[in-house]
Design a protein around this motif. Structure first.
Motif, PDB file in Angstrom:
ATOM      1  N   PHE A 156      58.103  11.893 -12.113  1.00 40.64           N
ATOM      2  CA  PHE A 156      57.007  12.745 -12.265  1.00 40.64           C
ATOM      3  C   PHE A 156      57.165  14.245 -11.714  1.00 40.64           C
ATOM      4  O   PHE A 156      56.685  15.221 -12.273  1.00 40.64           O
ATOM      5  N   GLU A 157      57.655  14.050 -10.541  1.00 42.04           N
ATOM      6  CA  GLU A 157      58.139  15.591  -9.782  1.00 42.04           C
ATOM      7  C   GLU A 157      58.980  16.286 -10.597  1.00 42.04           C
ATOM      8  O   GLU A 157      58.595  17.357 -10.693  1.00 42.04           O
ATOM      9  N   ASP A 158      60.008  15.713 -11.217  1.00 40.88           N
ATOM     10  CA  ASP A 158      60.842  16.589 -12.033  1.00 40.88           C
ATOM     11  C   ASP A 158      60.512  16.905 -13.368  1.00 40.88           C
ATOM     12  O   ASP A 158      61.048  17.825 -13.968  1.00 40.88           O
ATOM     13  N   ALA A 159      59.632  16.277 -14.079  1.00 45.13           N
ATOM     14  CA  ALA A 159      59.349  16.275 -15.459  1.00 45.13           C
ATOM     15  C   ALA A 159      57.770  16.113 -15.937  1.00 45.13           C
ATOM     16  O   ALA A 159      57.617  16.494 -16.881  1.00 45.13           O
ATOM     17  N   GLY A 160      57.030  16.015 -15.050  1.00 45.52           N
ATOM     18  CA  GLY A 160      55.648  15.814 -15.342  1.00 45.52           C
ATOM     19  C   GLY A 160      54.549  16.732 -15.166  1.00 45.52           C
ATOM     20  O   GLY A 160      55.270  17.971 -14.876  1.00 45.52           O
ATOM     21  N   ARG A 161      53.521  16.689 -15.453  1.00 43.75           N
ATOM     22  CA  ARG A 161      52.442  17.737 -15.262  1.00 43.75           C
ATOM     23  C   ARG A 161      51.265  17.191 -14.898  1.00 43.75           C
ATOM     24  O   ARG A 161      50.762  16.319 -15.080  1.00 43.75           O
ATOM     25  N   GLY A 162      50.500  18.252 -14.029  1.00 48.77           N
ATOM     26  CA  GLY A 162      49.206  18.029 -13.521  1.00 48.77           C
ATOM     27  C   GLY A 162      49.308  16.989 -12.438  1.00 48.77           C
ATOM     28  O   GLY A 162      50.257  17.192 -11.411  1.00 48.77           O
ATOM     29  N   PHE A 163      48.270  16.426 -12.205  1.00 50.78           N
ATOM     30  CA  PHE A 163      48.400  15.513 -11.005  1.00 50.78           C
ATOM     31  C   PHE A 163      49.004  13.923 -11.206  1.00 50.78           C
ATOM     32  O   PHE A 163      49.314  13.415 -10.472  1.00 50.78           O
ATOM     33  N   VAL A 206      52.360  19.186 -10.297  1.00 51.63           N
ATOM     34  CA  VAL A 206      53.412  19.764 -10.819  1.00 51.63           C
ATOM     35  C   VAL A 206      53.120  20.376 -12.124  1.00 51.63           C
ATOM     36  O   VAL A 206      52.104  19.634 -12.884  1.00 51.63           O
ATOM     37  N   TRP A 207      53.913  21.086 -12.831  1.00 48.09           N
ATOM     38  CA  TRP A 207      53.723  21.614 -14.037  1.00 48.09           C
ATOM     39  C   TRP A 207      54.952  21.864 -14.857  1.00 48.09           C
ATOM     40  O   TRP A 207      55.331  22.925 -14.907  1.00 48.09           O
ATOM     41  N   ASN A 208      55.543  21.187 -15.224  1.00 46.93           N
ATOM     42  CA  ASN A 208      56.872  21.012 -16.001  1.00 46.93           C
ATOM     43  C   ASN A 208      56.885  21.277 -17.278  1.00 46.93           C
ATOM     44  O   ASN A 208      55.924  20.425 -18.023  1.00 46.93           O
ATOM     45  N   SER A 209      57.519  22.017 -18.049  1.00 46.34           N
ATOM     46  CA  SER A 209      57.678  21.743 -19.504  1.00 46.34           C
ATOM     47  C   SER A 209      58.743  20.787 -19.888  1.00 46.34           C
ATOM     48  O   SER A 209      59.772  20.642 -19.377  1.00 46.34           O
ATOM     49  N   PRO A 210      58.377  20.195 -21.105  1.00 41.72           N
ATOM     50  CA  PRO A 210      59.400  19.424 -21.809  1.00 41.72           C
ATOM     51  C   PRO A 210      60.559  20.043 -22.147  1.00 41.72           C
ATOM     52  O   PRO A 210      60.631  21.152 -22.532  1.00 41.72           O
ATOM     53  N   ARG A 211      61.927  19.353 -21.875  1.00 43.59           N
ATOM     54  CA  ARG A 211      63.024  19.983 -22.347  1.00 43.59           C
ATOM     55  C   ARG A 211      63.752  19.206 -23.552  1.00 43.59           C
ATOM     56  O   ARG A 211      63.454  17.931 -23.935  1.00 43.59           O
ATOM     57  N   ASN A 212      64.481  19.895 -24.378  1.00 44.42           N
ATOM     58  CA  ASN A 212      64.776  19.328 -25.458  1.00 44.42           C
ATOM     59  C   ASN A 212      66.390  18.552 -25.094  1.00 44.42           C
ATOM     60  O   ASN A 212      66.861  18.899 -24.031  1.00 44.42           O
TER      61      ASN A 212
END
Length: 378
Positions: free
Chosen positions: A317-324, A96-102
């Protein structure tokens, strides 16, 4: 047409046909593993073996696809379609590749840190008595990481050396509230506490359940402002994967012995974790507060445990993680076995696998959650 040419042509035809037959069997096996994981018709340990092999069969299918592209391109469709189905069904739990949210207005962000610290190295008699730089580094890192809620697996403490009296040091550092799997071992010279939660926020109630000597769960109802959440820290039965021991064997008999040991441990682990995750689900159902699950689940995203948990709570991880998000710092390495799951009322703003910290055989993970935002908007 000479005999040599005929032999070469027959040999090429034979091996190409054999490879195609193996490719067909591989595709059927891959589809079987998809069906088992997607529908969970069986939770037998043998089905678990098939499920966790999904990343390996993906690799084999990719090899088949590439080889056919250079020899018989039309045959590459088989592995290509199989891989595409896998991406559609299980791609999100793989990469996944999610961006951090404020943090939106009206809510509080709380970071939950989780780390299997491999006993801090204090399970070694020499390390407990002498001053070990390695032990001090991992203890100091665990203390200084900036998170108000910290969860540990394979937590160890010792009063033999003030630097290693980790429970006392956490309390001195401001983590006044704690819940321990074996609290009676918090102030001894060889304290294998196991699973532990430390919090700056008040813990208004807590509980524990021992699965085996080092495995179990600890839960804590934590007061954050006007809201209360339940954090459940788990350490499920080990996977039993010790691939390094297999590769270190010089003789075939040694390889066979170690391989049998790995397979036996995997079988035992599948059976134990299948039962343990049911106990975790019971604590989720009994909670009157929204829940965050964290810890060392000792199972990959292609397993009964992960799928069962995923059907109860979303994966952070699926909702807010990045990479593997690989969390295991030993061979085979490329696996994610430390997880966090969250109540939909506690949306993750960010999730990080801290894979540059290699003090233990696991990497730390940390999820940041929005607490109370939905309630305060009303």
């Amino acid at each position: 047409m000479n005999v040599g040419f005929q032999i070469r042509r027959f040999t090429t035809f034979f091996f190409r046909s054999l490879f195609w037959s193996l490719n067909l069997l591989l595709a059927l096996y891959t589809l079987l593993s998809y069906w088992l994981l997607y529908s969970l018709p069986s939770q037998h340990w043998s089905a678990g073996m098939v499920m966790i092999s999904i990343p390996i069969v993906w690799l084999f299918n990719l090899v088949c696809l590439v080889l056919w592209l250079f020899t018989r391109p039309w045959r590459s469709w088989l592995s290509g379609v199989v891989l595409l189905i896998g991406v559609v069904l299980f791609g999100q739990r793989t990469f996944v590749w999610n961006s951090p949210r404020n943090t939106p207005g009206g809510g509080t962000s709380v970071k939950v840190f989780s780390y299997n610290v491999q006993s801090f190295g204090l399970d070694n008699d020499w390390a407990r008595v002498h001053s070990s730089p390695k032990v001090r580094r991992i203890v100091n890192y665990a203390l200084r990481y900036d998170a108000p809620v910290k969860c540990f697996q394979e937590f160890h403490t010792s009063t033999a050396n003030p630097d290693y009296d980790v429970v006392r040091r956490f309390r001195q550092a401001g983590y006044s509230y704690s819940a321990l799997l074996h609290p009676e071992l918090a102030s001894v010279t060889d304290g294998s506490v196991g699973v532990a939660i430390f919090s700056i926020y008040p813990i208004i109630h807590s509980g524990r359940e021992v699965f085996s000597r080092g495995n179990g769960l600890v839960w804590a109802n934590i007061k954050v402002g006007q809201d209360t959440i339940r954090v459940i820290n788990v350490h499920l039965q080990s996977m039993g994967i010790r691939v390094g021991k297999v590769f270190k064997q010089d003789k075939l008999t040694g390889v066979r012995h170690e391989t049998r040991g790995v397979l036996s441990a995997l079988r035992y682990g599948f059976i134990e974790r299948r039962e343990q995750v049911k106990r975790v689900e019971r604590h989720i159902r009994e909670s009157e507060f929204p829940v965050i699950i964290t810890g060392d689940h000792n199972d990959t995203p292609y397993s009964v445990v992960y799928e069962e948990m995923r059907r109860v709570l979303p994966n952070s991880f699926e909702d807010a993680g990045r990479g593997f998000g690989f969390t295991y710092n030993r061979l085979p390495g490329y696996i994610r076995i430390d997880h966090q799951f969250h109540d939909p009322k506690l949306p993750p703003l960010n999730f990080e696998t801290i894979n540059y910290v290699s003090y233990s055989d696991h990497y730390p993970i940390a999820g940041t959650y929005l607490i109370g935002g939905a309630r305060k908007k009303k």
